[in-house]
Design a protein around this motif. Structure first.
Motif, PDB file in Angstrom:
ATOM      1  N   LEU A  53      41.813  21.095  60.962  1.00  0.00           N
ATOM      2  CA  LEU A  53      41.538  22.521  61.106  1.00  0.00           C
ATOM      3  C   LEU A  53      40.276  22.763  61.922  1.00  0.00           C
ATOM      4  N   THR A  92      42.266  34.803  65.701  1.00  0.00           N
ATOM      5  CA  THR A  92      42.860  33.527  65.310  1.00  0.00           C
ATOM      6  C   THR A  92      41.790  32.555  64.847  1.00  0.00           C
ATOM      7  N   THR A 147      41.008  18.983  56.730  1.00  0.00           N
ATOM      8  CA  THR A 147      39.853  19.775  57.136  1.00  0.00           C
ATOM      9  C   THR A 147      39.430  19.408  58.559  1.00  0.00           C
ATOM     10  N   TYR A 158      40.664  33.507  61.390  1.00  0.00           N
ATOM     11  CA  TYR A 158      41.682  33.109  60.430  1.00  0.00           C
ATOM     12  C   TYR A 158      41.605  31.607  60.138  1.00  0.00           C
ATOM     13  N   VAL A 159      41.413  30.803  61.191  1.00  0.00           N
ATOM     14  CA  VAL A 159      41.339  29.355  61.007  1.00  0.00           C
ATOM     15  C   VAL A 159      40.112  28.983  60.176  1.00  0.00           C
ATOM     16  N   SER A 183      41.603  21.616  48.188  1.00  0.00           N
ATOM     17  CA  SER A 183      42.120  20.246  48.235  1.00  0.00           C
ATOM     18  C   SER A 183      41.038  19.173  48.322  1.00  0.00           C
ATOM     19  N   ILE A 237      38.622  30.854  57.860  1.00  0.00           N
ATOM     20  CA  ILE A 237      38.904  31.238  56.469  1.00  0.00           C
ATOM     21  C   ILE A 237      39.912  30.272  55.842  1.00  0.00           C
ATOM     22  N   ALA A 238      40.985  29.977  56.572  1.00  0.00           N
ATOM     23  CA  ALA A 238      41.989  29.053  56.047  1.00  0.00           C
ATOM     24  C   ALA A 238      41.394  27.663  55.831  1.00  0.00           C
ATOM     25  N   GLY A 239      40.529  27.229  56.737  1.00  0.00           N
ATOM     26  CA  GLY A 239      39.895  25.918  56.590  1.00  0.00           C
ATOM     27  C   GLY A 239      38.987  25.858  55.379  1.00  0.00           C
ATOM     28  N   VAL A 291      39.191  27.756  52.617  1.00  0.00           N
ATOM     29  CA  VAL A 291      40.037  27.781  51.415  1.00  0.00           C
ATOM     30  C   VAL A 291      40.713  26.430  51.219  1.00  0.00           C
ATOM     31  N   TYR A 292      41.221  25.850  52.297  1.00  0.00           N
ATOM     32  CA  TYR A 292      41.880  24.548  52.211  1.00  0.00           C
ATOM     33  C   TYR A 292      40.930  23.489  51.681  1.00  0.00           C
ATOM     34  N   TRP A 293      39.704  23.467  52.220  1.00  0.00           N
ATOM     35  CA  TRP A 293      38.750  22.461  51.789  1.00  0.00           C
ATOM     36  C   TRP A 293      38.336  22.676  50.331  1.00  0.00           C
TER      37      TRP A 293
END
Length: 64
Positions: free
Chosen positions: A35, A11, A32, A14-15, A26, A17-19, A21-23
């Motif tokens: 996350l 988890t 950010t 995943y957070v 956006s 990687i997602a953080g 990509v999000y940063w």
């Protein structure tokens, strides 16, 4: 390592990687930061779990 710890480690990965990509997509600071706070909470949860698992004993006290 117990499956529960591996679950939280997955988890956390995943957070991260997602953080990232999000940063990158956006460039929004508030999302950010949230996350990153989630990642810190997951790592703290894992740390507490490891500390408590090490403090416990598998053998019962008292001679039986």
């Amino acid at each position: 390592m117990a499956e529960e710890y591996r679950f939280f480690l997955r988890t956390a990965v995943y957070v991260v990687i997602a953080g990232l990509v999000y940063w990158l997509v956006s460039r929004e600071a508030s999302g950010t930061v949230l996350l990153v706070a989630l990642l810190v909470a997951i790592v703290a949860f894992i740390g507490v779990g490891v500390a408590l698992a090490g403090a416990g004993s598998a053998t019962p006290s008292g001679g039986g």
